[in-house]
Design an enzyme around this catalytic site. Structure first.
Site, mmCIF file in Angstrom:
data_model
loop_
_atom_site.group_PDB
_atom_site.id
_atom_site.type_symbol
_atom_site.label_atom_id
_atom_site.label_comp_id
_atom_site.label_asym_id
_atom_site.label_seq_id
_atom_site.Cartn_x
_atom_site.Cartn_y
_atom_site.Cartn_z
ATOM 1 N N GLU A 62 0.817 -1.217 0.000
ATOM 2 C CA GLU A 62 0.000 0.000 0.000
ATOM 3 C C GLU A 62 0.849 1.264 0.000
ATOM 4 O OE1 GLU A 62 -2.485 -3.335 0.931
ATOM 5 O OE2 GLU A 62 -0.585 -2.660 1.846
ATOM 6 N N HIS A 131 -10.324 -6.341 8.193
ATOM 7 C CA HIS A 131 -11.224 -6.389 7.047
ATOM 8 C C HIS A 131 -12.572 -5.731 7.348
ATOM 9 C CE1 HIS A 131 -8.342 -9.610 6.301
ATOM 10 N NE2 HIS A 131 -8.699 -9.615 5.036
#
Length: 327
Positions: A62, A131
Site C-alpha cells: 500500500e 477487514h
C-alpha cells in the site's frame, strides 16, 4: 435521463468508467484491480476496456501504491488508488499523512495532488479484523485531506466522479456491506447540477430528533426511523466528514432540539465526538438533552459471530432516541 438500477459496487464502476472516458489522465491502480476486477469486483471490466497502462495491478504494498500515485499526480495524472480492505491502509499512513496531505501547503499552493484513495470500510460481511474497520477519524484529523463517504448507489456514482475531478486529495470511503444494495441511478447526471461533494443531505425529514449518520449507518438509521412508532426522526446523511456541512447539521438540531450520532467506529474518540462538541458549542440553548452517540465498542473488531453485537442496530439507536427524552 438514463436511469438504471445499479448496486453500489456497479455504480462506482460506472462512475470511474465515466471519469476515465472523460479524462485520459485518470488511472486506476491497486492490488488485483485489473484482471480480477478487485476483491469486490468494483473495477470489473475496466482493464479490459482501458488497457493495462490505465488500470494497473500493483504489488501487495500500500505504501508503494500511494507513493506511486503521488508521483503520478505531480506529473499531471489523476490516479484512483484502491485499498483492498480498510485495515490495509495503515502501511500507507506515512505517504498519506506526511506527503499527500501536506504537499499543497508545503508548496504554498503551487502543487496540486488530485489523488483519490478508495477504501472499503465497516463491518457486516462476516470478515475478521483488518477487514471490517472504520478508520475515518484518523483521516478527518489530518488537515489537507478531503474525507467523504457514500451511502447509496446514486451518491456513489456522482461522488466518485466529483472526487476524481477534485484537485485536492480525497479519501473515499465505501460501505462494503452496502455494495450489493440496489437503487435507480441517473448515469447521465450533470455534475454541475448534482449535490456538491461536501454537502450533507436530509435523507429523511423529521421533527423530534436529529440522527446524524454516514456510510453504512445511514440505512440502519432509516430503518430505525421507520420502526419508531412515536418519534419522528430526521436522518441526516453527512456524506462529507471533512469538510463538514455544519450549517445543515445546525439547522436540523436547532429545529428538533435533540441529536443522536451513529457510526460503526468505536465511540471513544470517534468522529461522533467532534460532531457532539460542535453541536454543543453552536446549539447549546436549543438542546433539550445532551448529544448522544451510538457506535462500536472500545475493542478490536470482534470475530464474525459477535459482530452483530458490536455494530449499532435498531434497538441501540432507538434506545438512544428514547434516552434523549428522559432529560
Amino acid at each position: 435521463m438514463a436511469a438504471e438500477t445499479l448496486t453500489l459496487a456497479k455504480a462506482l464502476n460506472a462512475g470511474m468508467r465515466r471519469a476515465m472516458e472523460d479524462d485520459p489522465k485518470v488511472l486506476i491502480m491497486g492490488e488485483d484491480v485489473g484482471r480480477l476486477g478487485g476483491v469486490f469486483r468494483v473495477t470489473d471490466g475496466l482493464q479490459k476496456d482501458f488497457g493495462e497502462e490505465r488500470v494497473i495491478d500493483t504489488p501487495l504494498a500500500e505504501s508503494g501504491i500511494v507513493g506511486t500515485a503521488i508521483g503520478l499526480a505531480l506529473r499531471g495524472y489523476r490516479p484512483i488508488c484502491e485499498i483492498q480492505f480498510d485495515g490495509f491502509v495503515f502501511p500507507a499512513a506515512d505517504q498519506i499523512i506526511t506527503q499527500l496531505a501536506k504537499m499543497h501547503l508545503r508548496s504554498l499552493g503551487q502543487v496540486k495532488l488530485p489523488v483519490v484513495i478508495r477504501i472499503p470500510c465497516g463491518g457486516g460481511i462476516g470478515a475478521v479484523e483488518h477487514h471490517s474497520e472504520s478508520p475515518e477519524a484518523y483521516f478527518t484529523h489530518t488537515a489537507g485531506l478531503r474525507v467523504v463517504v457514500c451511502s447509496n448507489p446514486a451518491d456513489a456514482y456522482t461522488m466518485i466522479r466529483q472526487a476524481v475531478a477534485c484537485d485536492d486529495p480525497v479519501i473515499f470511503f465505501e460501505p462494503k456491506r452496502r455494495y450489493w444494495d440496489k437503487t435507480p441511478v441517473d448515469t447521465d447526471a450533470d455534475l454541475a447540477a448534482a449535490t456538491p461533494m461536501g454537502s450533507a443531505v436530509v435523507a429523511l425529514p423529521g421533527t423530534d430528533v436529529t440522527v446524524l449518520a454516514y456510510g453504512p449507518s445511514v440505512k440502519t438509521c432509516l430503518q430505525a426511523a421507520a420502526a419508531s412508532e412515536d418519534r419522528s426522526l430526521e436522518v441526516i446523511d453527512l456524506r462529507s466528514l471533512n469538510p463538514l456541512d455544519t450549517p445543515t447539521v445546525i439547522e436540523s438540531v436547532r429545529k428538533t432540539g435533540r441529536c443522536v450520532v451513529v457510526h460503526e467506529a468505536p465511540v471513544f474518540s470517534g468522529y461522533g465526538a467532534e460532531l457532539a462538541a460542535r453541536i454543543t458549542e453552536t446549539c447549546f440553548y436549543h438542546l433539550e438533552a445532551p448529544v448522544l452517540r451510538v457506535g462500536g465498542f472500545s475493542t478490536p473488531y470482534p470475530p464474525s459471530r459477535l459482530e452483530d453485537h458490536f455494530l449499532p442496530d435498531l434497538d441501540r439507536i432507538l434506545h438512544a432516541v428514547d434516552q434523549t427524552f428522559g432529560w
